[in-house]
Enzyme design. Structure first.
Site, PDB file in Angstrom:
ATOM      1  N   GLY A  27       0.814  -1.202   0.000  1.00 49.11           N
ATOM      2  CA  GLY A  27       0.000   0.000   0.000  1.00 49.11           C
ATOM      3  C   GLY A  27       0.845   1.248   0.000  1.00 49.11           C
ATOM      4  O   GLY A  27       2.053   1.202   0.270  1.00 49.11           O
ATOM      5  N   PRO A  28       0.237   2.394  -0.288  1.00 51.24           N
ATOM      6  CA  PRO A  28       0.978   3.662  -0.281  1.00 51.24           C
ATOM      7  C   PRO A  28       1.487   3.990   1.116  1.00 51.24           C
ATOM      8  O   PRO A  28       1.030   3.427   2.120  1.00 51.24           O
ATOM      9  CB  PRO A  28      -0.071   4.682  -0.758  1.00 51.24           C
ATOM     10  CG  PRO A  28      -1.157   3.882  -1.381  1.00 51.24           C
ATOM     11  CD  PRO A  28      -1.171   2.563  -0.685  1.00 51.24           C
ATOM     12  N   GLY A  85       1.835   5.550   4.679  1.00 54.70           N
ATOM     13  CA  GLY A  85       0.907   6.140   5.637  1.00 54.70           C
ATOM     14  C   GLY A  85      -0.446   5.490   5.714  1.00 54.70           C
ATOM     15  O   GLY A  85      -1.328   5.986   6.422  1.00 54.70           O
ATOM     16  N   LYS A 136       0.259  -0.005   7.237  1.00 54.56           N
ATOM     17  CA  LYS A 136       0.815  -1.356   7.133  1.00 54.56           C
ATOM     18  C   LYS A 136       1.520  -1.757   8.427  1.00 54.56           C
ATOM     19  O   LYS A 136       1.278  -2.839   8.969  1.00 54.56           O
ATOM     20  CB  LYS A 136       1.785  -1.425   5.943  1.00 54.56           C
ATOM     21  CG  LYS A 136       1.157  -1.091   4.609  1.00 54.56           C
ATOM     22  CD  LYS A 136       2.149  -1.232   3.472  1.00 54.56           C
ATOM     23  CE  LYS A 136       3.237  -0.177   3.542  1.00 54.56           C
ATOM     24  NZ  LYS A 136       2.705   1.191   3.361  1.00 54.56           N
ATOM     25  N   GLU A 161      -7.336  34.418  -8.096  1.00 54.00           N
ATOM     26  CA  GLU A 161      -8.144  33.468  -7.330  1.00 54.00           C
ATOM     27  C   GLU A 161      -9.633  33.686  -7.583  1.00 54.00           C
ATOM     28  O   GLU A 161     -10.418  32.726  -7.566  1.00 54.00           O
ATOM     29  CB  GLU A 161      -7.826  33.599  -5.840  1.00 54.00           C
ATOM     30  CG  GLU A 161      -6.376  33.319  -5.473  1.00 54.00           C
ATOM     31  CD  GLU A 161      -5.934  31.921  -5.869  1.00 54.00           C
ATOM     32  OE1 GLU A 161      -6.796  31.018  -5.961  1.00 54.00           O
ATOM     33  OE2 GLU A 161      -4.729  31.728  -6.106  1.00 54.00           O
TER      34      GLU A 161
END
Length: 809
Positions: free
Chosen positions: A362-363, A365, A368, A587
């Site tokens: 998994g990525p 953070g 795991k 913006e």
């Protein structure tokens, strides 16, 4: 204090030596002479007796002073700790940080016994090093102390042979000479010349051998080149003075041990040995055999043993599966290993075998390692964890040795679980390069493959491993029989983020229930992993404490999300009025264009407060988590991204570099549509995704195809910009109003935009993340149950789209 002690002791010995070599001994010798001479020297004897009484009285007083000094010095607790090899007692820090619970004594004894058996050999090295360090400084101090006695006390004076002959030998003041170690002549002098003294009788031992002379006081010394030369010069000097041969100055040759010289002879060896031991101890931390300075106490000869972190049912601060959220499927997969280890008979009766290993993918953070910690807390069996980088070392053969040691420990404690974090450090695919480091890594990998599934493997050991790069792992490592399962832990969806927020919000003092915030914050944080969510909660608590808040509110959480996404707020940055006005119109263009596009994401707020290192302002949206994107959706997102540049051109009349990041995103998205997703009719149904490893040295298409891709990308971006300019021209007044309001308030929320722009002309038939943010999950679920919605058609067999990538030209 130590130097004061040595100074006083030196002075006491110097004074006592004056008595030992001076008149006190001579008077004592006269007391031992024959009775016939007593009458002739009665006055001198009486003076000697008085002298002896005075010296013994002074010596007793000095001895008392020395004893008092010694007692005072050695009673000093600092000096006693300095010479002690015992560990210092811990200070009473528990008064400031009290422990919640005291450990049972039985557990402490068992743990201590286990630790003592484990580190029996390690303590020997520690004991030797501690003893050596404790003795090193005292030995140096003793060397300095003995150096003061190398050639007598400070009362002796070095003279030349010429001075000896003129000032001592000629007046007859020399009593006798002692030649020490054939190099130094010690001169013992009389208080009066020889012709004015009474005759001294030297007694022998009865065999015709005279005893050693004890008369005279040692006051002078000089160096001699050789004994023969010294005797020749001394004889010539006495012969020149007319001294009878029977009355020549007695010369005695003695062999003495000068402690200072003996110590200096061995000093280089001791210094070299101490340096080697000290360097080896300091290197223990760098050799992977303990913390800094050898915290774990393993010597260099135990470097082949792995640094294992153990956990069992007696461990503290356990993590359980209830503490892990957002990955229910992965948690269910990993729980089967725990159930099998706890109750293997249930599975064995059905003929099932426990999988030998599972790979957590998994990525970064996503949890795991946290899931592995929960497995250790729930299993109740020994849990051995190690990092993949701990196997690699500067010495050849250390990696395979540590792998063998790890599995040996696991088999002895079976049933047990091994967890290898970041296994890609040793599990890379073989056959790429042949350097020495690569050969060492391949040897480590081969040993790991053999231990997991080889001739010597045994049951009862489960291997878990974690990595975020499964594509580079060796195929032999991923086959069934080694890692039977690959458990994918993706970033949590909105439901998973809600569960994760509930866990972390329980530890924070809030003004509402945790569920009130968890539902809204989960909608505000799409794409956040578990580590990001923990960071948001911690930042919100820090911001609340910084502003002296009694509780953490929604405003603190929004500021924390802005902090994580945009970086640190920098209100003190100096910006000119023209630059500030340009940022405000930029913006405002993003906000207005996105407001009137159907597939654009809902705007949450817009700000011109500088953040991070480059951002002078930003607009925050509440995106939906779509698995599929259409061509129309990507086109509207491109137009919204170009809204800032269009507003600068239409309303200010000049363009700036503020749109650089927007143009980069537009280029990336458009190249992905043309060269990856197959949206272009000219390129056709072709896909050229870039390589993930970054080694994209050659293009998978011809130069002609590359030119077509470049031309198509320019046309698509030009069409999107043309439409964006039309929208800005149509709503020019509203863009200017929002820009001026931004210059006044700096931050505008959606309520402020509603007053100027009105309601959005497009309403989604489905519940969006923005709806969940406004009302929470519970209310939106009730509304969605009452209002029928059109179910989207999703092809379960279709893979999710690629992340938009840039195809370099």
């Amino acid at each position: 204090m130590t130097m004061i002690f040595f100074s006083k002791l030196n002075r006491s010995i110097s004074r006592s030596k004056g008595f030992l070599y001076g008149g006190g001994v001579r008077s004592a010798a006269r007391l031992l002479t024959s009775p016939g001479l007593e009458a002739a020297s009665v006055n001198e004897v009486e003076g000697g007796l008085g002298f002896i009484r005075r010296h013994f009285a002074s010596l007793a007083s000095r001895k008392g002073l020395v004893n008092n000094d010694l007692i005072g010095v050695f009673a000093n607790p600092r000096l006693r700790r300095f010479f002690s090899d015992e560990a210092p007692k811990k200070k009473n820090y528990e008064n400031y940080f009290p422990k919640d619970k005291q450990e049972p004594k039985s557990d402490q004894k068992s743990e201590h016994k286990e630790g003592s058996e484990k580190n029996e050999n390690e303590n020997v090295g520690d004991m030797f090093m501690n003893r050596f360090q404790n003795l090193l400084i005292p030995l140096l101090a003793l060397a300095v102390f003995f150096s003061t006695f190398s050639f007598g006390s400070g009362e002796q004076q070095q003279i030349s042979f010429q001075e000896f002959k003129n000032k001592l030998l000629e007046p007859g003041l020399v009593d006798h000479i002692d030649v020490s170690n054939k190099s130094v002549a010690k001169v013992y002098v009389r208080s009066t010349p020889k012709d004015q003294q009474t005759t001294d009788v030297v007694h022998g031992n009865g065999n015709g051998i005279p005893a050693k002379r004890t008369g005279g006081q040692y006051k002078y010394y000089f160096n001699i080149g050789s004994v023969d030369s010294f005797e020749e010069k001394l004889e010539e000097a006495q012969e020149a003075l007319g001294v009878d041969r029977h009355e020549y100055v007695p010369v005695t040759y003695v062999s003495e041990m000068v402690w200072y010289q003996e110590f200096m002879r061995f000093a280089p060896t001791l210094l070299l040995l101490g340096t080697l031991i000290y360097g080896a101890r300091r290197m223990q931390g760098g050799l992977g055999v303990g913390g800094t300075g050898g915290k774990n106490g393993r010597g260099i000869f135990n470097i082949g043993k792995a640094t294992i972190t153990r956990a069992d049912k007696h461990s503290k601060n356990k993590i359980y599966f209830k503490d892990v959220a957002g990955c229910d499927e992965a948690k269910q997969e990993i729980m089967e290993f725990v159930h099998f280890l706890k109750n293997p008979k249930k599975y064995e009766d059905l003929g099932a075998k426990i999988p030998k290993g599972a790979l957590l993918v998994g990525p970064p953070g996503t949890g795991k390692t946290l899931l592995a910690k929960a497995t250790a807390g729930e299993s109740g069996v020994p849990f051995l964890s190690i990092s993949g980088s701990d196997f690699m070392e500067m010495f050849v053969g250390v990696g395979p040795s540590r792998v063998r040691h790890l599995f040996q420990e696991a088999r002895q404690a079976a049933p047990s679980i091994i967890f290898i974090d970041e296994i890609d450090a040793i599990g890379r695919a073989r056959g790429r390069g042949g350097l020495g480091g690569n050969d060492e890594r391949e040897s480590t990998l081969n040993q790991l493959l053999v231990e997991m599934d080889g001739f010597g493997t045994t049951a009862g050991v489960v291997v878990l491993a974690g990595t975020n790069r499964p594509d580079i792992l060796d195929k032999a490592l991923l086959r069934p029989g080694r890692f039977d399962r690959q458990i994918t832990i993706d970033k949590p969806d909105i439901k998973g983020r809600d569960q994760i927020f509930k866990i972390y919000l329980k530890k924070i003092k809030l003004d509402h229930e945790p569920s009130y915030y968890s539902q809204r914050l989960a909608a505000l944080t799409p794409g956040f992993a578990g580590a990001d969510i923990a960071n948001v909660c911690n930042e919100a608590a820090l911001i609340a404490a910084r502003h002296e808040g009694a509780t953490v509110t929604m405003a603190h959480f929004e500021s924390a999300i802005d902090r994580v996404i945009g970086g640190l707020e920098k209100k003190n940055r100096v910006i000119s009025k023209l630059e500030r006005r340009t940022v405000a119109y930029h913006e405002s263009g993003h906000a207005v264009v996105g407001w009137f596009l159907e597939h654009a994401e809902p705007l949450l707020k817009v700000t011109i407060v500088p953040r991070g290192t480059a951002a002078l302002g930003f607009a925050q949206y509440v995106p939906n988590e779509n698995l599929l994107m259409t061509k129309e959706q990507l086109f509207d997102m491109t137009c919204m991204t170009l809204g800032g540049r269009a507003a600068e051109q239409v309303l200010i009349g000049k363009i700036s570099t503020g749109a650089q990041n927007d143009l980069e995103k537009v280029t990336k998205m458009t190249y992905a549509q043309v060269a990856v997703y197959g949206f272009s009719d000219k390129v056709g149904l072709l896909s050229f995704p870039p390589r993930d490893d970054g080694y994209d040295f050659s293009k998978p298409y011809s130069n002609k195809t590359g030119a077509i891709i470049d031309e198509e990308v320019r046309d698509w971006v030009a069409k999107a910009y043309e439409r964006t300019v039309e929208l800005v021209e149509e709503h020019k007044v509203k863009v200017a109003e929002i820009a001026e309001l931004l210059l006044e308030k700096e931050v505008l929320h959606q309520d402020d935009l509603l007053k100027i722009l009105g309601e959005r002309p497009f309403k989604s038939a489905e519940v969006t993340n923005y709806d969940r943010f406004k009302s929470g999950f519970e209310e939106t679920e009730k509304d969605s149950a009452a209002t029928p919605t059109v179910e989207p058609v999703v092809d379960d067999g279709a893979p999710p789209p690629f992340e938009p990538q840039v195809v370099p030209t």
